[in-house]
Design a protein around this motif. Structure first.
Motif, PDB file in Angstrom:
ATOM      1  N   TRP A 417       0.784  -1.240   0.000  1.00 53.10           N
ATOM      2  CA  TRP A 417       0.000   0.000   0.000  1.00 53.10           C
ATOM      3  C   TRP A 417       0.821   1.298   0.000  1.00 53.10           C
ATOM      4  O   TRP A 417       0.323   2.341  -0.391  1.00 53.10           O
ATOM      5  N   TRP A 418       2.019   1.262   0.500  1.00 51.52           N
ATOM      6  CA  TRP A 418       2.802   2.489   0.549  1.00 51.52           C
ATOM      7  C   TRP A 418       3.658   2.625  -0.715  1.00 51.52           C
ATOM      8  O   TRP A 418       4.860   2.392  -0.712  1.00 51.52           O
ATOM      9  N   LYS A 419       2.977   3.042  -1.782  1.00 55.78           N
ATOM     10  CA  LYS A 419       3.687   3.245  -3.045  1.00 55.78           C
ATOM     11  C   LYS A 419       4.288   4.647  -3.054  1.00 55.78           C
ATOM     12  O   LYS A 419       4.240   5.363  -2.051  1.00 55.78           O
ATOM     13  N   LYS A 420       4.772   5.060  -4.230  1.00 55.07           N
ATOM     14  CA  LYS A 420       5.449   6.378  -4.288  1.00 55.07           C
ATOM     15  C   LYS A 420       4.583   7.546  -3.821  1.00 55.07           C
ATOM     16  O   LYS A 420       5.083   8.526  -3.304  1.00 55.07           O
ATOM     17  N   ASP A 421       3.268   7.409  -4.002  1.00 48.37           N
ATOM     18  CA  ASP A 421       2.409   8.539  -3.646  1.00 48.37           C
ATOM     19  C   ASP A 421       1.977   8.539  -2.173  1.00 48.37           C
ATOM     20  O   ASP A 421       1.187   9.373  -1.751  1.00 48.37           O
ATOM     21  N   ALA A 422       2.501   7.573  -1.395  1.00 49.70           N
ATOM     22  CA  ALA A 422       2.065   7.448  -0.012  1.00 49.70           C
ATOM     23  C   ALA A 422       2.305   8.748   0.763  1.00 49.70           C
ATOM     24  O   ALA A 422       1.446   9.222   1.503  1.00 49.70           O
ATOM     25  N   ARG A 423       3.481   9.330   0.533  1.00 49.56           N
ATOM     26  CA  ARG A 423       3.835  10.544   1.257  1.00 49.56           C
ATOM     27  C   ARG A 423       2.840  11.657   0.971  1.00 49.56           C
ATOM     28  O   ARG A 423       2.363  12.357   1.878  1.00 49.56           O
ATOM     29  N   ASP A 424       2.506  11.803  -0.309  1.00 51.47           N
ATOM     30  CA  ASP A 424       1.566  12.852  -0.690  1.00 51.47           C
ATOM     31  C   ASP A 424       0.191  12.623  -0.075  1.00 51.47           C
ATOM     32  O   ASP A 424      -0.447  13.547   0.425  1.00 51.47           O
ATOM     33  N   ILE A 425      -0.227  11.391  -0.147  1.00 56.08           N
ATOM     34  CA  ILE A 425      -1.546  11.073   0.413  1.00 56.08           C
ATOM     35  C   ILE A 425      -1.585  11.390   1.896  1.00 56.08           C
ATOM     36  O   ILE A 425      -2.498  12.048   2.390  1.00 56.08           O
ATOM     37  N   LEU A 426      -0.559  10.951   2.600  1.00 58.46           N
ATOM     38  CA  LEU A 426      -0.519  11.164   4.043  1.00 58.46           C
ATOM     39  C   LEU A 426      -0.491  12.657   4.381  1.00 58.46           C
ATOM     40  O   LEU A 426      -1.178  13.115   5.293  1.00 58.46           O
ATOM     41  N   THR A 427       0.291  13.373   3.619  1.00 55.01           N
ATOM     42  CA  THR A 427       0.388  14.805   3.863  1.00 55.01           C
ATOM     43  C   THR A 427      -0.968  15.489   3.657  1.00 55.01           C
ATOM     44  O   THR A 427      -1.438  16.249   4.503  1.00 55.01           O
ATOM     45  N   ALA A 428      -1.589  15.139   2.546  1.00 55.03           N
ATOM     46  CA  ALA A 428      -2.881  15.747   2.235  1.00 55.03           C
ATOM     47  C   ALA A 428      -3.936  15.346   3.261  1.00 55.03           C
ATOM     48  O   ALA A 428      -4.703  16.190   3.751  1.00 55.03           O
ATOM     49  N   LEU A 429      -3.941  14.069   3.606  1.00 56.18           N
ATOM     50  CA  LEU A 429      -4.912  13.583   4.592  1.00 56.18           C
ATOM     51  C   LEU A 429      -4.690  14.265   5.941  1.00 56.18           C
ATOM     52  O   LEU A 429      -5.645  14.594   6.664  1.00 56.18           O
ATOM     53  N   GLU A 454     -12.225  14.622  -4.950  1.00 62.38           N
ATOM     54  CA  GLU A 454     -11.581  15.777  -5.596  1.00 62.38           C
ATOM     55  C   GLU A 454     -10.262  15.387  -6.241  1.00 62.38           C
ATOM     56  O   GLU A 454      -9.945  15.808  -7.348  1.00 62.38           O
ATOM     57  N   ARG A 455      -9.496  14.616  -5.535  1.00 59.39           N
ATOM     58  CA  ARG A 455      -8.187  14.243  -6.060  1.00 59.39           C
ATOM     59  C   ARG A 455      -8.245  13.051  -6.988  1.00 59.39           C
ATOM     60  O   ARG A 455      -7.227  12.615  -7.519  1.00 59.39           O
ATOM     61  N   ASN A 456      -9.463  12.456  -7.078  1.00 58.73           N
ATOM     62  CA  ASN A 456      -9.638  11.274  -7.898  1.00 58.73           C
ATOM     63  C   ASN A 456      -8.702  10.123  -7.483  1.00 58.73           C
ATOM     64  O   ASN A 456      -8.010   9.513  -8.293  1.00 58.73           O
ATOM     65  N   ILE A 457      -8.707   9.893  -6.192  1.00 56.39           N
ATOM     66  CA  ILE A 457      -7.899   8.800  -5.631  1.00 56.39           C
ATOM     67  C   ILE A 457      -8.839   7.673  -5.234  1.00 56.39           C
ATOM     68  O   ILE A 457      -9.959   7.914  -4.795  1.00 56.39           O
ATOM     69  N   LYS A 458      -8.369   6.448  -5.410  1.00 55.82           N
ATOM     70  CA  LYS A 458      -9.194   5.320  -4.989  1.00 55.82           C
ATOM     71  C   LYS A 458      -9.357   5.349  -3.470  1.00 55.82           C
ATOM     72  O   LYS A 458      -8.400   5.583  -2.738  1.00 55.82           O
ATOM     73  N   ARG A 459     -10.575   5.058  -3.039  1.00 59.78           N
ATOM     74  CA  ARG A 459     -10.826   5.055  -1.597  1.00 59.78           C
ATOM     75  C   ARG A 459      -9.897   4.083  -0.860  1.00 59.78           C
ATOM     76  O   ARG A 459      -9.308   4.419   0.155  1.00 59.78           O
ATOM     77  N   ALA A 461      -7.015   2.984  -1.596  1.00 57.19           N
ATOM     78  CA  ALA A 461      -5.627   3.422  -1.518  1.00 57.19           C
ATOM     79  C   ALA A 461      -5.446   4.425  -0.392  1.00 57.19           C
ATOM     80  O   ALA A 461      -4.537   4.294   0.440  1.00 57.19           O
ATOM     81  N   ALA A 462      -6.321   5.399  -0.346  1.00 56.77           N
ATOM     82  CA  ALA A 462      -6.209   6.409   0.698  1.00 56.77           C
ATOM     83  C   ALA A 462      -6.401   5.805   2.083  1.00 56.77           C
ATOM     84  O   ALA A 462      -5.612   6.054   3.007  1.00 56.77           O
ATOM     85  N   MET A 463      -7.418   5.008   2.191  1.00 57.56           N
ATOM     86  CA  MET A 463      -7.751   4.439   3.497  1.00 57.56           C
ATOM     87  C   MET A 463      -6.663   3.503   4.017  1.00 57.56           C
ATOM     88  O   MET A 463      -6.284   3.555   5.183  1.00 57.56           O
ATOM     89  N   GLN A 464      -6.185   2.644   3.130  1.00 57.88           N
ATOM     90  CA  GLN A 464      -5.167   1.688   3.575  1.00 57.88           C
ATOM     91  C   GLN A 464      -3.845   2.377   3.904  1.00 57.88           C
ATOM     92  O   GLN A 464      -3.168   2.012   4.844  1.00 57.88           O
ATOM     93  N   THR A 465      -3.530   3.366   3.121  1.00 56.62           N
ATOM     94  CA  THR A 465      -2.308   4.119   3.393  1.00 56.62           C
ATOM     95  C   THR A 465      -2.377   4.734   4.791  1.00 56.62           C
ATOM     96  O   THR A 465      -1.438   4.627   5.584  1.00 56.62           O
ATOM     97  N   LEU A 466      -3.525   5.314   5.064  1.00 55.17           N
ATOM     98  CA  LEU A 466      -3.705   5.940   6.372  1.00 55.17           C
ATOM     99  C   LEU A 466      -3.767   4.900   7.492  1.00 55.17           C
ATOM    100  O   LEU A 466      -3.196   5.080   8.575  1.00 55.17           O
ATOM    101  N   ARG A 467      -4.459   3.800   7.209  1.00 53.33           N
ATOM    102  CA  ARG A 467      -4.599   2.749   8.222  1.00 53.33           C
ATOM    103  C   ARG A 467      -3.235   2.249   8.698  1.00 53.33           C
ATOM    104  O   ARG A 467      -2.996   2.094   9.896  1.00 53.33           O
ATOM    105  N   ILE A 468      -2.351   2.030   7.752  1.00 50.81           N
ATOM    106  CA  ILE A 468      -1.028   1.531   8.133  1.00 50.81           C
ATOM    107  C   ILE A 468      -0.286   2.571   8.964  1.00 50.81           C
ATOM    108  O   ILE A 468       0.373   2.250   9.952  1.00 50.81           O
TER     109      ILE A 468
END
Length: 503
Positions: A417-429, A454-459, A461-468
RNA sequence: GGCGCUAUCGUCUAGGGGUCAGGACGGAUGGUUCUCAGCCAUCAAACCGGGGUUCGAAUCCCCGUAGCGCUACCA
């Protein structure tokens, strides 16, 4: 030419129709040589159910004639396990009763009296064979394909022989003289059969150290304690004719017998302390967080069934529906998967308060300081975890992160789940969560969904990234529950730490 | 070796002279869903073998076979 069978019981097969005059009395007679075995627990359950069903008495007797292996600690552990299961006994144990004492080592004068009668009537005799001699006799019998290991040679010792052996310092055992007539064994579950006397050997009933042995004490106590039904494991089937023979020689009426099939491991062998260790210890299941209701339900269904549809039985239903007539004849494999299923079911039936109470000791055992936590929060955590508990001890891995930030992130989860965009997702979240007002279930949820849209991100992906980031793992309760339970400050702190980790 | 007991899906079992041999656990697949669990739906999966008896046998009988238990001065 055969004499008629002896030991014919007076009652019919089920013994459940002609009991009007006598109270049903059953017993469980463990030997205190370790923990309570799961198979013994089932024997106890069947006895207990039979007693409760018929409004009879359930007696706990301690068979500790093997002094070398019996311990007080074991006796206490057995009491404790039985009590935990809720199998309360009416007499015996430390409870006492009209037939006290209930511990065999304290009943030696009773056995002694009967042994004297046996000796006097010529139904028992002294045997001076040494263990070594016995071994040799056994080996020879086996080589000759005899069906008895001991040939009864000391039956015919002269007074001179005895004196000579005594002078050598040999201490005799006492053996029962087996009868010449077949012995009828009437078993409620297995049916009736006659056992040929030439397969029965003269059993030792008193050891050379003066301690009587099982086959003697067991049947004497069953009779003395007015046991009406002996319900025990099939491993005792071969002892039954011996015990009947002893009772007959003493002129005593025997109880009815019901031998219940063995509990097997997944290779089909008898579950035993020797081969399976603590896997067969009731206390182990208690420690892992199995509920007594689940254990009872599970174990009851090993060898017993009510009909073709019911699997879940409350203790009350078990009492109401249990009958010896519906006990099967073949052994049953102990299938932990099914126990797990039942346990999940019974945990699920506990209300939040009860489930929280049940789970607290398991948190404490793992060093989680629940005393410092408000009860309300504990119950909220338990609610969030919901049905994700197979055993009570599962509460720990399921909830550890509610009490302390994760110290590591599960590698497999990170990789997925923590791909290259993980940092961005976490920051935005993080920014989103910092801004939500108020920090509650609905507001947090809609803010998150708004963001993914808004960001057109899969739910996912965002949720799992945050969950971890929050929990260190990829599974668990609803993420919104977790967010609110953790609180905004803690959530933001954990997000920061995760961002550092991702880099 | 001797003696005894037992035999339906992988497991727990229901049934029992004529059934598509039923249910449950576990497994597989699909659905629901932020994950997992759960829940829902679907599927695969058994009468140990051989002889009888019978119009008909998984069911009754016999014989095998296999597994297990006991074979202690343990219980």
């Amino acid at each position: 030419m055969n004499p008629p069978p002896v030991g014919e019981p007076s009652r019919s097969r089920l013994g459940e129709t002609s009991r009007a005059r006598h109270q049903i009395r059953v017993r469980m007679a463990p030997s205190p040589t370790g923990f309570l075995h799961i198979g013994s627990a089932r024997t106890a359950l069947f006895n207990w159910l039979f007693a409760r069903h018929h409004n009879g008495a359930f007696i706990l007797r301690i068979d500790d004639t093997d002094a070398a292996r019996s311990t007080d600690a074991s006796m206490r552990e057995i009491y404790e396990s039985l009590q935990w299961l809720g199998l309360e006994w009416d007499e015996g144990g430390e409870k006492g009763g009209p037939h006290a004492p209930y511990v065999q080592s304290e009943r030696r004068d009773i056995y002694e009296w009967h042994v004297q009668r046996l000796l006097a009537s010529g139904n028992a005799y002294h045997c001076y064979c040494t263990p070594e001699e016995l071994d040799a006799i056994r080996a020879q019998s086996r080589a000759e394909k005899q069906n008895r290991a001991y040939d009864g040679r000391c039956r015919h010792l002269t007074q001179a022989d005895k004196e000579r052996f005594a002078a050598e310092g040999r201490k005799p055992t006492v053996r029962i003289k087996m009868p010449d007539a077949p012995i009828r064994v009437a078993d409620i579950v297995l049916g009736t059969r006659d056992i040929s006397p030439d397969t029965l050997e003269d059993e030792v009933i008193v050891r050379s150290n003066g301690m009587p042995s099982y086959n003697l004490t067991s049947i004497i106590d069953d009779v003395e304690m007015q046991i009406t039904h002996v319900i025990r494991g099939t491993e005792h089937l071969n002892n039954t004719p011996k015990q009947i023979a002893i009772a007959n020689a003493l002129g005593l009426n025997v109880p009815q017998f019901a031998h219940i099939p063995l509990v097997l491991d997944n290779t089909g062998r008898k579950l035993s302390k020797r081969h399976h260790g603590t896997l067969v210890a009731v206390s182990r299941y208690r420690e892992e967080g199995y509920l007594p209701a689940a254990m009872l339900n599970f174990v009851a269904r090993l060898g017993w069934a009510f009909d073709d549809k019911q699997e879940i039985f409350s203790v009350e239903e078990l009492i109401e529906k249990f009958e010896l007539a519906r006990v099967g004849k073949s052994g049953s494999v102990f299938d932990i998967k099914k126990l797990d299923w039942l346990n999940t079911h019974y945990i699920g039936k506990l209300d939040v308060a009860a489930r929280t109470d049940a789970v607290i000791p398991f948190w404490e055992k793992e060093g989680i300081d629940v005393v410092a936590e408000p009860r309300e929060r504990l119950e909220s955590i338990v609610t969030a975890v919901g049905e994700r508990l197979t055993k009570l001890q599962d509460i720990v891995p399921q909830t550890r992160y509610f009490f302390a930030a994760p110290t590591e992130y599960e590698p497999k989860a990170v990789k997925k789940w923590w791909k290259k965009d993980a940092r961005d997702i976490l920051t935005a979240l993080g920014a989103v969560l910092e801004a939500v007002e108020p920090f509650e279930l609905e507001t947090v949820e809609s803010a998150m969904w708004q963001y993914t849209e808004e960001r057109n991100i899969k739910r996912v992906a965002a949720m799992q990234t945050l969950r971890i980031a929050l929990t260190g793992t990829s599974f668990g309760p609803s993420l919104f529950d977790i967010l609110v339970l953790l609180g905004r400050d803690e959530v933001l702190a954990r997000i920061q730490r995760a961002i550092q980790f991702v880099k």
